[in-house]
Design a protein around this motif. Sequence first.
Motif, mmCIF file in Angstrom:
data_model
loop_
_atom_site.group_PDB
_atom_site.id
_atom_site.type_symbol
_atom_site.label_atom_id
_atom_site.label_comp_id
_atom_site.label_asym_id
_atom_site.label_seq_id
_atom_site.Cartn_x
_atom_site.Cartn_y
_atom_site.Cartn_z
ATOM 1 N N SER A 214 0.814 25.828 56.815
ATOM 2 C CA SER A 214 1.293 26.838 57.416
ATOM 3 C C SER A 214 0.708 28.191 56.992
ATOM 4 C CB SER A 214 2.867 26.941 57.540
ATOM 5 O OG SER A 214 3.509 27.958 58.580
ATOM 6 N N ASP A 215 0.230 29.021 57.691
ATOM 7 C CA ASP A 215 -0.406 30.194 57.360
ATOM 8 C C ASP A 215 0.293 31.457 57.867
ATOM 9 O OD1 ASP A 215 -1.088 30.401 60.182
ATOM 10 O OD2 ASP A 215 -3.477 30.662 59.441
ATOM 11 N N THR A 216 -0.184 32.430 57.261
ATOM 12 C CA THR A 216 0.055 33.751 57.777
ATOM 13 C C THR A 216 -0.825 34.956 58.543
ATOM 14 O OG1 THR A 216 -0.394 35.009 55.847
ATOM 15 C CG2 THR A 216 1.995 34.041 55.720
ATOM 16 N N VAL A 217 -0.515 35.868 59.173
ATOM 17 C CA VAL A 217 -1.351 36.733 59.843
ATOM 18 C C VAL A 217 -2.474 37.117 58.812
ATOM 19 C CG1 VAL A 217 -1.847 38.674 61.151
ATOM 20 C CG2 VAL A 217 0.084 37.048 61.763
ATOM 21 N N SER A 218 -1.979 37.323 57.690
ATOM 22 C CA SER A 218 -3.016 38.220 56.521
ATOM 23 C C SER A 218 -3.697 36.989 56.082
ATOM 24 C CB SER A 218 -2.070 38.764 55.779
ATOM 25 O OG SER A 218 -1.292 37.805 54.945
ATOM 26 N N GLY A 219 -3.544 35.931 56.205
ATOM 27 C CA GLY A 219 -4.493 34.646 55.830
ATOM 28 C C GLY A 219 -3.891 34.022 54.379
#
Length: 375
Positions: A214-219
């Motif tokens: 799973s990832d975040t908007v910031s990478g």
Amino acid sequence: MKIYCISEDHIWRADGASPKQLECGRIRDYLNAVNDMKKRDEWKTTGKGAQFMNVEQKYYDTESHFLRSLGTDGERLIYTTFIDGVGGVYLKDPETGDETYIAANLQADPGRISVEDGKCCIDAGEGAFERHIAMLDMRSGSIDQITEGFTSESCPCISRQDPTKIYYAAVGYAQNNAGYVQEKSASAICVYDSRTGELSDVVSDKEYDYIKPSDTVSGDLYYIRRKYEPMRQNTNIGKDILMFPVRITKAIGGFLSIFSMIYGGEPLRTGGGNPAKSKNKGERDLFVEGNLIKAKKISEAQENGDEAVIPSEWVLIRRSPDGSETVIAKSVMDYKLLPDGTVIYSDGTSVRLRKPDGATEKICRLKLANCITVL
């Protein structure tokens, strides 16, 4: 924030100290239909006539784990089922209980589901080994398969940073000349780029399994890391040959002792206990996420407070864009990453919350909470 998950083949709302169970309409309707059929067919398999004709009772499956996964679409839950050889994907309003189907006749076993930016991705498979990633049209229920081959791809996650990319976990298999599976590879995190159609590894190591990306908007990329367990363990043939008579003797002795306890009420040896009961008091084998692990009884773990049943080697990792890794939590069976960096996770005994500053708190106790999702 409303937290939902699957535990013991039921959907639960788990954001309070006392989790509340939700009903799955599809499973309820199936079980009701099966019970009706049992009543209608009961006269065929009971009574002297049936005994004379040696009519066997028809088998109805009511004990399988029908519920496969749980996700969200806006303010609704999405759950998947596999019943009587047919897969289904359903939308559920947790407040009203209203349900509708997206796909109700899939000829495959559906798994994890991911919805992001209006797109829906799912893994599904047939048989014990092959699983593949596919895009699911939520209006028509049609499926467009992305990956292929004799592999198992699971837990897809549409990227928050770039919705044209899909992260997933992948395992490969080795076969012998007869076509039988001999070994599996360690699970790696891969990514599919829908713009180019390319598949590539992101994180892999022959010593570890990497699952549930799973990832975040910031990478930042999150995933669970655990020790890789091959299908075939290395053995010491010489030692096995020497210990063979001892193990056979123990097996025969154990069988006779259990036989004596069942039919005589006493062990063969004075002062001896029931070997079956004493074995249950120790560690037990627990099959979690495709791995056979040693774990204490869940009931004992709950009595001892907050002790996790998932091994501490199952760690949640945060991988920064520069490749550096940080351990976020240990004994993690499943988790849900929120946009602000908050993590909701399960340690097999409890559902917990980890804030972006690192502070953690227990939300509730729930056995083997999986497919954690948040509305």
